[in-house]
Design a protein around this motif. Structure first.
Motif, PDB file in Angstrom:
ATOM      1  N   ASP A  14      23.715  -7.581  82.185  1.00  0.00           N
ATOM      2  CA  ASP A  14      23.230  -6.746  83.015  1.00  0.00           C
ATOM      3  C   ASP A  14      23.757  -5.308  82.104  1.00  0.00           C
ATOM      4  OD1 ASP A  14      21.936  -7.256  85.253  1.00  0.00           O
ATOM      5  OD2 ASP A  14      23.188  -7.145  86.229  1.00  0.00           O
ATOM      6  N   VAL A  15      25.001  -5.368  81.837  1.00  0.00           N
ATOM      7  CA  VAL A  15      25.592  -4.487  80.942  1.00  0.00           C
ATOM      8  C   VAL A  15      25.172  -4.856  78.986  1.00  0.00           C
ATOM      9  CG1 VAL A  15      27.459  -4.339  79.540  1.00  0.00           C
ATOM     10  CG2 VAL A  15      28.093  -4.717  81.284  1.00  0.00           C
ATOM     11  N   ALA A  16      24.112  -6.113  78.587  1.00  0.00           N
ATOM     12  CA  ALA A  16      23.854  -6.166  77.775  1.00  0.00           C
ATOM     13  C   ALA A  16      22.082  -5.350  77.387  1.00  0.00           C
ATOM     14  CB  ALA A  16      23.505  -7.379  77.407  1.00  0.00           C
ATOM     15  N   THR A  17      21.994  -5.554  78.912  1.00  0.00           N
ATOM     16  CA  THR A  17      20.548  -4.629  79.456  1.00  0.00           C
ATOM     17  C   THR A  17      20.486  -2.880  78.754  1.00  0.00           C
ATOM     18  OG1 THR A  17      20.035  -6.295  80.759  1.00  0.00           O
ATOM     19  CG2 THR A  17      18.624  -4.731  80.378  1.00  0.00           C
ATOM     20  N   ARG A  63      31.845  -0.113  75.304  1.00  0.00           N
ATOM     21  CA  ARG A  63      33.857   0.461  74.680  1.00  0.00           C
ATOM     22  C   ARG A  63      33.843   0.863  77.174  1.00  0.00           C
ATOM     23  NH1 ARG A  63      32.866   2.306  69.394  1.00  0.00           N
ATOM     24  NH2 ARG A  63      31.779   4.282  70.963  1.00  0.00           N
ATOM     25  N   ARG A  64      32.950   1.153  77.589  1.00  0.00           N
ATOM     26  CA  ARG A  64      32.570   1.811  79.027  1.00  0.00           C
ATOM     27  C   ARG A  64      32.815   0.455  79.993  1.00  0.00           C
ATOM     28  NH1 ARG A  64      29.034   4.917  77.908  1.00  0.00           N
ATOM     29  NH2 ARG A  64      26.661   3.734  78.386  1.00  0.00           N
ATOM     30  N   PRO A  67      35.397  -3.294  76.602  1.00  0.00           N
ATOM     31  CA  PRO A  67      36.389  -2.926  76.053  1.00  0.00           C
ATOM     32  C   PRO A  67      37.480  -4.033  75.567  1.00  0.00           C
ATOM     33  CG  PRO A  67      37.225  -2.062  77.527  1.00  0.00           C
ATOM     34  CD  PRO A  67      36.045  -3.276  78.345  1.00  0.00           C
ATOM     35  N   ASP A  68      37.026  -4.862  75.914  1.00  0.00           N
ATOM     36  CA  ASP A  68      37.987  -6.645  74.534  1.00  0.00           C
ATOM     37  C   ASP A  68      37.125  -7.550  74.781  1.00  0.00           C
ATOM     38  OD1 ASP A  68      40.347  -5.217  76.108  1.00  0.00           O
ATOM     39  OD2 ASP A  68      40.442  -6.100  78.192  1.00  0.00           O
ATOM     40  N   HIS A  69      35.981  -7.309  74.734  1.00  0.00           N
ATOM     41  CA  HIS A  69      35.158  -8.390  73.974  1.00  0.00           C
ATOM     42  C   HIS A  69      34.901  -8.066  72.721  1.00  0.00           C
ATOM     43  CE1 HIS A  69      32.821 -10.143  77.775  1.00  0.00           C
ATOM     44  NE2 HIS A  69      33.945  -9.640  78.219  1.00  0.00           N
ATOM     45  N   PRO A  70      35.212  -8.639  71.963  1.00  0.00           N
ATOM     46  CA  PRO A  70      34.616  -8.645  69.963  1.00  0.00           C
ATOM     47  C   PRO A  70      33.434  -8.982  69.632  1.00  0.00           C
ATOM     48  CG  PRO A  70      35.798 -10.887  70.645  1.00  0.00           C
ATOM     49  CD  PRO A  70      36.159 -10.092  72.261  1.00  0.00           C
ATOM     50  N   ILE A  71      32.393  -8.049  68.718  1.00  0.00           N
ATOM     51  CA  ILE A  71      31.512  -7.553  68.545  1.00  0.00           C
ATOM     52  C   ILE A  71      31.747  -7.604  67.137  1.00  0.00           C
ATOM     53  CG2 ILE A  71      29.892  -5.537  68.655  1.00  0.00           C
ATOM     54  CD1 ILE A  71      31.174  -3.981  70.732  1.00  0.00           C
ATOM     55  N   LEU A  72      30.894  -7.921  67.117  1.00  0.00           N
ATOM     56  CA  LEU A  72      29.669  -8.275  65.266  1.00  0.00           C
ATOM     57  C   LEU A  72      28.079  -7.429  65.264  1.00  0.00           C
ATOM     58  CD1 LEU A  72      29.813  -9.530  62.725  1.00  0.00           C
ATOM     59  CD2 LEU A  72      28.457 -11.986  63.400  1.00  0.00           C
ATOM     60  N   ALA A  73      28.150  -6.071  64.448  1.00  0.00           N
ATOM     61  CA  ALA A  73      27.419  -5.251  64.533  1.00  0.00           C
ATOM     62  C   ALA A  73      26.842  -5.655  63.254  1.00  0.00           C
ATOM     63  CB  ALA A  73      27.800  -4.698  65.205  1.00  0.00           C
ATOM     64  N   GLU A  74      25.262  -5.563  62.981  1.00  0.00           N
ATOM     65  CA  GLU A  74      25.453  -5.288  61.935  1.00  0.00           C
ATOM     66  C   GLU A  74      26.094  -4.556  61.014  1.00  0.00           C
ATOM     67  OE1 GLU A  74      20.803  -5.996  59.023  1.00  0.00           O
ATOM     68  OE2 GLU A  74      20.853  -5.328  61.164  1.00  0.00           O
ATOM     69  N   GLU A  75      25.485  -3.045  61.212  1.00  0.00           N
ATOM     70  CA  GLU A  75      25.667  -2.344  61.028  1.00  0.00           C
ATOM     71  C   GLU A  75      27.374  -2.135  60.654  1.00  0.00           C
ATOM     72  OE1 GLU A  75      24.008  -1.101  59.349  1.00  0.00           O
ATOM     73  OE2 GLU A  75      22.418  -1.569  60.264  1.00  0.00           O
ATOM     74  N   SER A  76      28.453  -2.183  61.374  1.00  0.00           N
ATOM     75  CA  SER A  76      29.550  -1.859  61.383  1.00  0.00           C
ATOM     76  C   SER A  76      30.548  -2.998  61.177  1.00  0.00           C
ATOM     77  CB  SER A  76      30.273  -1.197  63.519  1.00  0.00           C
ATOM     78  OG  SER A  76      28.946  -0.080  63.685  1.00  0.00           O
ATOM     79  N   GLY A  77      30.297  -3.967  61.352  1.00  0.00           N
ATOM     80  CA  GLY A  77      30.564  -4.899  60.612  1.00  0.00           C
ATOM     81  C   GLY A  77      31.144  -5.534  61.817  1.00  0.00           C
ATOM     82  N   VAL A  78      32.417  -5.924  61.615  1.00  0.00           N
ATOM     83  CA  VAL A  78      33.699  -7.072  63.580  1.00  0.00           C
ATOM     84  C   VAL A  78      34.196  -6.203  63.167  1.00  0.00           C
ATOM     85  CG1 VAL A  78      35.282  -8.910  63.216  1.00  0.00           C
ATOM     86  CG2 VAL A  78      33.548  -9.018  61.785  1.00  0.00           C
ATOM     87  N   ILE A  79      34.161  -5.947  65.141  1.00  0.00           N
ATOM     88  CA  ILE A  79      35.323  -5.450  65.285  1.00  0.00           C
ATOM     89  C   ILE A  79      35.883  -6.209  67.100  1.00  0.00           C
ATOM     90  CG2 ILE A  79      34.609  -3.404  68.171  1.00  0.00           C
ATOM     91  CD1 ILE A  79      32.421  -2.173  66.852  1.00  0.00           C
TER      92      ILE A  79
END
Length: 286
Positions: A14-17, A63-64, A67-79
């Protein structure tokens, strides 16, 4: 890998949606109104303000809620994040070249890897207003209706899709021979220009199979879940277990998987194509 509870997976879905639909709204706003189109260091690898703004909306959503999940985003890289068994692979605009040219084949791709295994996937196609959603064990839908892969039984009767990596200008391992060869062995091969939508179209049975090289996790993580939950098979070219870091993927309905794998491995180099009549005899047509 231990899966979270179905309730937790549903929450993640649901969050991804929410994030995908918010990003899709941004893409609709920018459609046909781009002010800046740049290359990211490789010829043809484009980025626009639509990519950046759509990604910002996705990151704000995570983030809402997570917030504790790591992210690999194409433009921002690793969070980084503390819940290290999870990693969200995010492409805010898969098919930027299409989008920049006003060709309506592009979408938002958000996939969750749990211990490096694609487990949740959402792909949103704003041009056709199609929302594809899946999570391991929870099934797959398009606009909330169940979908499944095709029942095409023979490679010779199939319609396939593929793509070409940005480094195709620099390497002989560029998928050109495979594209030509499979065009001879099937009813056709399409080039969509958006890996996540290619996988979504395999999942809903509009296409029978897909292969490509040079892919990144954010291109395919979500689509892999769609295809598998729709009854399809996703592997390496040789049918061995998929390695996301390889950038190579083969996704089909179950009936043609072995035949397409064999054809990919039997593809003759383009330098041998002087006798076209021989090309249709190298790989099985089943």
């Amino acid at each position: 890998m231990a899966l979270p509870s179905p309730e937790t997976l549903q929450l993640f879905l649901d969050v991804a949606t929410e994030a995908a639909q918010a990003a899709g709204a941004v893409l609709k706003t920018h459609w046909g109104k781009l002010q800046s189109i740049e290359e990211k260091g490789r010829p043809g690898d484009l980025v626009t303000e639509a990519d950046k703004n759509a990604e910002a909306v996705i990151l704000a959503t995570f983030r809402r809620h997570l917030p504790d999940h790591p992210i690999l985003a194409e433009e921002s890289g690793v969070i980084a994040g503390s819940e290290t068994q999870y990693c969200w692979a995010i492409d805010p605009l898969d098919g930027t070249t299409n989008y920049a040219h006003g060709y309506p084949v592009s979408g938002v791709s958000i996939g969750l890897l749990i211990d490096d295994v694609p487990t949740v996937g959402v792909v949103y196609d704003p041009g056709r207003d199609r929302l594809y959603r899946a999570a391991t064990g929870l099934g797959v839908t398009c606009n909330r209706k169940p979908i499944q892969v095709s029942t095409t039984a023979k490679l010779q009767n199939s319609l396939l899709v593929t793509g070409f990596a940005y480094d195709r200008h620099l390497t002989s391992d560029n998928n050109y021979a495979e594209f030509c060869y499979l065009t001879h062995l099937t009813q056709g091969v399409r080039r969509g220009g958006s890996a996540s939508l290619d996988l979504a179209h395999v999942a809903c049975g509009e296409l029978d199979g897909y292969w490509e090289r040079g892919l990144k996790p954010w291109d395919i993580a979500a689509g892999i879940v769609l295809v598998r939950e729709a009854g399809g098979i996703v592997t390496a070219y040789d049918q061995s277990p998929l390695d996301l870091s390889s950038g190579r993927l083969l996704a089909t309905n179950p009936a043609i998987h072995a035949a397409l794998s064999a054809a990919l491995q039997a593809t003759p180099p383009l330098s041998t194509w002087s006798d076209v009549d021989k090309m249709a005899t190298v790989a099985p047509l089943s």
